[in-house]
Design an enzyme around this catalytic site. Structure first.
Site, PDB file in Angstrom:
ATOM      1  N   CYS A   1       0.750  -1.451   0.053  1.00 17.88           N
ATOM      2  CA  CYS A   1      -0.019   0.068   0.195  1.00 17.88           C
ATOM      3  C   CYS A   1       0.845   1.178   0.000  1.00 17.88           C
ATOM      4  O   CYS A   1       1.485   1.683   1.259  1.00 17.88           O
ATOM      5  CB  CYS A   1      -0.733   0.011   1.195  1.00 17.88           C
ATOM      6  SG  CYS A   1      -1.983   1.399   1.303  1.00 17.88           S
TER       7      CYS A   1
ATOM      8  N   CYS B   1      -0.394   4.055   2.291  1.00 13.76           N
ATOM      9  CA  CYS B   1      -0.131   3.986   3.594  1.00 13.76           C
ATOM     10  C   CYS B   1       1.281   4.034   3.967  1.00 13.76           C
ATOM     11  O   CYS B   1       1.758   4.920   5.133  1.00 13.76           O
ATOM     12  CB  CYS B   1      -0.303   2.567   3.996  1.00 13.76           C
ATOM     13  SG  CYS B   1      -1.778   1.707   3.451  1.00 13.76           S
ATOM     14  N   ASP B   2       2.148   3.614   3.269  1.00 15.83           N
ATOM     15  CA  ASP B   2       3.772   3.454   3.534  1.00 15.83           C
ATOM     16  C   ASP B   2       4.754   4.380   2.825  1.00 15.83           C
ATOM     17  O   ASP B   2       5.776   4.650   3.077  1.00 15.83           O
ATOM     18  CB  ASP B   2       3.974   2.035   3.505  1.00 15.83           C
ATOM     19  CG  ASP B   2       3.131   1.204   4.627  1.00 15.83           C
ATOM     20  OD1 ASP B   2       2.843   1.640   5.605  1.00 15.83           O
ATOM     21  OD2 ASP B   2       3.099   0.205   4.170  1.00 15.83           O
TER      22      ASP B   2
END
Ligand code: NDP
Length: 312
Positions: free
Chosen positions: A134, A137-138
């Site tokens: 993701c 997300c990261d």
């Protein structure tokens, strides 16, 4: 025979939010946690984009907070996996772990989706240490670093472009000699100065001392001119598709060709009255925790209305 008013399947943000809302509405929901209690967020590290956590929070901690909030309002949380269902007549029958039968007036399906991985041992070894599925997300952790994205579809292109806004350099590792993504995404990727597309490349391993430092790649694997070499990277992002966890419901609930549950317009209503879908299992597009939580809320409100309209 056990019979409940609302059964929630799944324990990610969608499932817990549905449990919080139905719990507060005095519906006494029962939630089955499923195969991965806490859902996909339990495999991410820091969550910085969920509103209300200005300092960030770890994925597992956020899920524990949601769980406690659901318990506080009377949800009953049970471990167990729904292995089959009969939605042909209400109350609906669900089978837990292949043996226990439970009946429910309403069902909220919040079983999520699972990111696909290549199946390399190194993906597990470096999970949370440079391997991610993701970018939203990261990606932030890779500012001014070098990353690789695997995949040639729209998701891979989107993630490569997103990461190129943060990272120093992005490799897009594509197994075919062309991209499957839409023309507009292809153009953006191919013309982006920070993105280097490695066509006809496969990843066969990752290496690094305390996290990912590089990938072993093979160009034109199995061909006479096959070439093996290493690229130095700090992050390795998978974008080879997701699989919605909807197989168990398919005999009754309509899905698209990939398996995402089809809902009525912007509502969480499925084709089965009283059965609702929330979160990633019905969301091929956004796949964010905050969106999942929002749709869990909608499903809970719909379940509450359904129960009251039917005098249940
Ligand atoms: P896709 O199935 O479209 O693409 C998956 C990609 O991963 C393909 O390039 C595929 O390669 C590659 N792949 C699959 N398995 C492997 C493997 N084992 N090793 C290496 N590569 C692999 O998935 P997406 O998640 O990209 O998209 C899903 C759907 O969502 C699509 O319909 C897409 O159009 C849509 N979408 C739309 C967006 C938008 O419009 N903005 C954004 C994101 C998604 P190969 O081509 O060789 O099969």
């Amino acid at each position: 025979m056990e019979k409940v008013r609302c059964l929630i399947i799944g324990s990610g943000p969608a499932g817990y939010t549905a449990a919080i809302y139905t719990g507060r509405a005095n519906i006494s929901p029962v939630l089955y946690e499923g195969i991965q209690p806490g859902g996909q967020l339990t495999i991410t590290t820091e969550v910085e984009n969920f509103p209300g956590y200005p300092e960030g929070v770890t994925g597992p901690q956020m899920m524990e907070d949601m769980r406690q909030q659901a318990l506080k309002f009377g949800a009953e949380i049970r471990s167990g996996v729904i292995t089959s269902v009969d939605f042909s007549k209400a109350p609906y029958k669900l089978v837990v772990d292949g043996e226990k039968e439970i009946y429910s007036d309403t069902v909220i399906i919040a079983t999520g989706a699972s990111a696909k991985y290549l199946g390399l041992d190194d993906e597990k070894k470096y999970s949370g240490m440079g391997v991610s599925a993701c970018a939203t997300c990261d990606g932030f952790f890779y500012r001014n670093k070098t990353v690789a994205v695997v995949g040639g579809g729209d998701t891979a292109c989107e993630e490569a472009i997103y990461l190129a806004g943060l990272a120093k350099q992005v490799y897009l590792i594509v197994r075919k000699p062309y991209l499957r993504a839409s023309k507009i995404m292809q153009d953006r990727v191919l013309n982006h100065e920070k993105i280097k597309v490695l066509f006809e490349h496969n990843t066969v391993g990752l290496f690094g001392e305390n996290g990912v430092e590089g990938a072993h790649v093979v160009k034109r694997k199995g061909e006479p001119d096959e070439e093996r070499y290493d690229i130095a990277i700090d992050g390795f992002f998978l974008a080879i598709g997701h699989k919605p966890n909807s197989d168990v419901f398919k005999p009754y609930v309509n899905t698209d060709e990939v398996g995402y549950i089809i809902t009525e317009g912007a509502t969480p209503r499925t084709n089965v009255p009283g059965v609702f879908a929330a979160g990633d299992v019905a969301d091929p597009t956004y796949r964010q925790a905050v969106c999942a939580a929002g749709s869990g809320c909608k499903a809970a409100i719909e379940a509450e209305r359904y129960l009251s309209e039917h005098g249940l």
